[in-house]
Design a protein around this motif. Sequence first.
Motif, PDB file in Angstrom:
ATOM      1  N   THR A   1      28.563 -19.340 -29.120  1.00 40.27           N
ATOM      2  CA  THR A   1      28.571 -20.735 -28.670  1.00 40.27           C
ATOM      3  C   THR A   1      27.170 -21.212 -28.302  1.00 40.27           C
TER       4      THR A   1
ATOM      5  N   PRO B   1      34.773 -24.313 -27.783  1.00 37.08           N
ATOM      6  CA  PRO B   1      35.694 -23.660 -26.845  1.00 37.08           C
ATOM      7  C   PRO B   1      35.271 -23.714 -25.387  1.00 37.08           C
ATOM      8  N   VAL B   2      33.970 -23.789 -25.094  1.00 41.86           N
ATOM      9  CA  VAL B   2      33.526 -23.812 -23.687  1.00 41.86           C
ATOM     10  C   VAL B   2      32.671 -25.032 -23.384  1.00 41.86           C
TER      11      VAL B   2
ATOM     12  N   VAL C   1      38.507 -17.375 -24.250  1.00 36.40           N
ATOM     13  CA  VAL C   1      37.076 -17.638 -24.473  1.00 36.40           C
ATOM     14  C   VAL C   1      36.189 -16.462 -24.076  1.00 36.40           C
TER      15      VAL C   1
END
Length: 425
Positions: free
Chosen positions: A278, A342-343, A412
Amino acid sequence: MVIIAGAGPTGLALACGLRKHGVEVRVVDAADGPATTSRALGVQPRGAEVLARLGALGDLPAKAIRMEALRINGRKRLDLTPMRDAGALIASQTWVEQRLRDRLAELGVAVEWGTPIASVPVRGDDWLVGCDGAHSAVRKIAGISFDGEAVMENFLLRDLHADWDLDRSSLHVYVEDGHLTAIFPLPGNDLWRVMSPEGGRWTPGPIGAVDWESTFRIHRRLASAYRRGNVLLAGDAAHIHSPLGGQGMNTGLGDAENLAWKLALVVRGRAAASLLDTYEAERRPVAAKVLGSTTPATRISMGSGRATRLVRGLLFPLLGLPPVQRGLLRFASQLGVRYSGPVGGPRVPAFARVGRWVLAGPSTCLEVARERLGDVVHHERAGDTLLVRPDGHLAWRGPSSPERLSAWLNEVLGVPATPRLTTRS
């Protein structure tokens, strides 16, 4: 262990961020000691926030010059006061580095000068981060390409003394005979930085002593990847671009903070290495946008061709339009950066200066967050629960259900609910 190559703003900020999370670091630099001159001198609101979260902002706002306007040929074209309280500071990169070194020393780490990365043994479970600039040795070791092109040849910078009748809270731009010169006030009664293309030496009046002068080429380049195994890149090792807009140092500081909390979770066994995917997914698009904006702006602003002069004459008056001003200030401040994935999420202004994980919701959710993430600040909140990252961005928003939050964290972080901490945390 995390080994950081490069003791510029990015490497120092990364080291401070990792130490805040309890991670062991080494910071090495091939230079004999700290730089005494610097090209970067703008600290934008985003950069000021990063430094504040790291505990390294110190007296910088008081010593720096706060920019209030952009003036073109003496006429005010852009009002910078909306950014004034948050940042838009004229402060030498050397000042920023000094405050970061001081903070890092408080956290128990000293820079190892005169230490090329090639001389440092790297074990199989170590992490290596290249913050070593445009000619990054780490990037070359990792075999990551750095594609791009030259934007402008022979770009001149000079720091000089002059008694000019110019407003010292403004950035001044002068267009003379198709050539553009930018003049910044520097801290000190009569000190200025003059920037111009093609070796131009026009000034609005006589000059005194020249403290420093440098000629260089402006390139735009972006690393093809930010990670290869246990090797990562940040700052100028990952992206370089025109200095127009003062985005370089601030983008590097953003890289460092984004990477620090993610790498800390991985090193401490609280997250799988996949979380680091990420980092590139969030930060590479930011750099690509900066490159995509500053390159045409530089060619239009600094070019001397007839067509460029015509375009410049059409665009400069548009700077006074409120929608244009709002867009430029939002871009320059970097406060409008929004992550997806996702984060990722938008910046949360209410918690933007905390510098730690924040759980805004019931205490039952707080227990889950602390079990998985460690140190988490709690704020009571009605309605949906918010989990805010250490860099001030929203990580998760959902119903006030410990089970829902736990399920998201499982997904996550990619590790069991009861993390196995490493002995080197």
